[in-house]
Write an enzyme that holds these catalytic residues in place. Structure first.
Site, PDB file in Angstrom:
ATOM      1  N   PHE A 184       6.844  -8.824 -11.121  1.00 42.81           N
ATOM      2  CA  PHE A 184       8.112  -9.290 -11.607  1.00 42.81           C
ATOM      3  C   PHE A 184       8.934 -10.154 -10.484  1.00 42.81           C
ATOM      4  O   PHE A 184       9.758 -10.676 -10.919  1.00 42.81           O
ATOM      5  CB  PHE A 184       9.061  -8.062 -11.931  1.00 42.81           C
ATOM      6  CG  PHE A 184       9.193  -7.355 -10.595  1.00 42.81           C
ATOM      7  CD1 PHE A 184       9.491  -7.474  -9.279  1.00 42.81           C
ATOM      8  CD2 PHE A 184       9.301  -5.827 -10.844  1.00 42.81           C
ATOM      9  CE1 PHE A 184       9.593  -6.696  -8.331  1.00 42.81           C
ATOM     10  CE2 PHE A 184       9.357  -4.937  -9.649  1.00 42.81           C
ATOM     11  CZ  PHE A 184       9.695  -5.248  -8.380  1.00 42.81           C
TER      12      PHE A 184
ATOM     13  N   LYS B 191      16.073  -0.120 -13.022  1.00 45.00           N
ATOM     14  CA  LYS B 191      16.506   1.038 -12.368  1.00 45.00           C
ATOM     15  C   LYS B 191      15.971   1.454 -11.174  1.00 45.00           C
ATOM     16  O   LYS B 191      14.565   1.409 -11.026  1.00 45.00           O
ATOM     17  CB  LYS B 191      16.103   2.230 -13.557  1.00 45.00           C
ATOM     18  CG  LYS B 191      16.351   3.927 -13.019  1.00 45.00           C
ATOM     19  CD  LYS B 191      15.986   4.779 -13.878  1.00 45.00           C
ATOM     20  CE  LYS B 191      14.534   4.719 -14.245  1.00 45.00           C
ATOM     21  NZ  LYS B 191      13.690   5.072 -12.867  1.00 45.00           N
TER      22      LYS B 191
ATOM     23  N   HIS C  15      17.415  -2.216  -5.231  1.00 46.55           N
ATOM     24  CA  HIS C  15      17.520  -1.421  -3.705  1.00 46.55           C
ATOM     25  C   HIS C  15      16.155  -1.308  -2.851  1.00 46.55           C
ATOM     26  O   HIS C  15      16.215  -1.129  -1.583  1.00 46.55           O
ATOM     27  CB  HIS C  15      18.089  -0.224  -3.989  1.00 46.55           C
ATOM     28  CG  HIS C  15      17.214   1.028  -4.311  1.00 46.55           C
ATOM     29  ND1 HIS C  15      17.392   2.379  -3.736  1.00 46.55           N
ATOM     30  CD2 HIS C  15      15.967   1.086  -4.742  1.00 46.55           C
ATOM     31  CE1 HIS C  15      16.620   3.299  -4.190  1.00 46.55           C
ATOM     32  NE2 HIS C  15      15.462   2.417  -4.882  1.00 46.55           N
TER      33      HIS C  15
END
Length: 344
Positions: free
Chosen positions: A238, A251, A255
């Site tokens: 990604f 999701k 973080h």
């Protein structure tokens, strides 16, 4: 007043503090007891009723005396209860069952496996240096480590599903999919989020973008749920390319990364978005003076990945740099939130 001039605390208060800190320091004992209970499948063995240590030891090819001591320790932490000459499971043990809808079995095993366990042992160095210690502990980043240890990598993916199940169920109820056809789960591990959306909305098709070692897990989960015809597993990175879609799910992704990396991920989503598409981020939103679970996870992110949990303002900054704008924030199970953004 100097340090020496401060009054001494009351003896009872000192004793109470001593006991509380002792519990904190010995917390890793509990973690490993829980791990061993999961590894020995105690929840599965005790599902139909109490059993003796001898029975469990026989089933697990373990030492009888040591198994009794383990089960006695499980009573101490609330996983088991004494019953006659044997042991019975408690509601806490039930969530260590692999088939529990709220199972944390994989999470218990993954968090205490070498990849996390060895790195957490260097937390002091992470604080001193302000960066991850996975390279020092494992010889490589945690994700490279998982690629070389696929069994532990698969366990980590399953653990992320354990951690996210209650949050996903809430998010699916709140997420408006009007006008969407293709949902892209970016770094979606076993695809739990997108598969739950597909189950709730028959018109949707899903894509899980993951590293090559993780794609089979997503495909297997889709097959288990009878959704293999509507889910495509895409092996990729990604940071390089994100598939075209109408709704992007991130999701517990941002973080994992520093700000620069997060902006790159979001920009690639922005570039691939169809007209009217949205980006949906599910992550912890940490307050400046937060005394809950989020600050603990923040230290985990620092130690493992040189990353962090973020405030709402910090998320807004990432979106702005990526050409996105936050349009809605929905509080989920604390401390998680679902943040939706659109193209500017």
């Amino acid at each position: 007043m100097t340090v020496d001039e401060h009054p001494s605390p009351e003896p009872d208060a000192t004793l109470e503090a001593h006991g509380a800190v002792m519990q904190m320091v010995s917390g890793f004992w509990v973690s490993q007891i829980v791990r061993t209970a999961a590894d020995f499948s105690l929840a599965e063995h005790l599902r139909d009723g109490p059993r003796t240590a001898e029975e469990i030891a026989s089933r697990e090819s373990a030492d009888v005396s040591a198994t009794f001591r383990l089960m006695r320790a499980c009573v101490s932490v609330g996983l088991l209860a004494f019953e006659g000459e044997g042991f019975a499971g408690t509601p806490l043990l039930a969530v260590l069952h692999r088939d529990s809808p709220m199972s944390v079995k994989s999470f218990a095993l993954a968090q205490t496996a070498p990849g996390h366990w060895l790195t957490w042992g260097r937390t002091s160095d992470a604080i001193r240096q302000g960066r991850s210690q996975s390279t020092e502990a494992l010889g490589k980043s945690i994700f490279d480590y998982f690629a070389e240890h696929p069994q532990e990598g698969a366990l980590f993916s399953a653990a992320m599903t354990d951690l996210s199940t209650p949050v996903i169920l809430e998010a699916v109820k709140e997420l408006d999919v009007t006008g969407a056809k293709t949902v892209v789960d970016v770094g979606g591990a076993n695809g739990a989020f997108v598969l739950e959306l597909l189950a709730a909305h028959p018109h949707l098709e899903g894509v899980v973008l993951e590293l090559p070692h993780a794609v089979p897990g997503a495909e297997a989960e889709a097959k288990n749920r009878g959704l293999e015809d509507r889910l495509e597993g895409v092996a990729g990175d990604f940071f390089e390319l994100v598939p075209e879609g109408d709704l992007y799910l991130l999701k517990y992704i941002l973080h994992d990364w520093d700000d620069e990396s997060c902006v790159r991920i979001l920009r690639l989503c922005r570039q691939a978005m169809r007209p009217g598409a949205r980006v949906t981020v599910v992550d912890m939103v940490i307050a400046e003076q937060d005394g809950g679970f989020a600050p603990l996870m923040d230290i985990a992110m620092l130690t493992m990945l040189s990353s962090r949990e973020r405030t709402a303002a910090e998320f807004d900054s990432l979106f702005e740099q990526a050409g996105l704008r936050r349009v809605r924030t929905t509080e989920l199970q604390a401390p998680y939130s679902m943040i939706e953004a659109v193209a500017v």
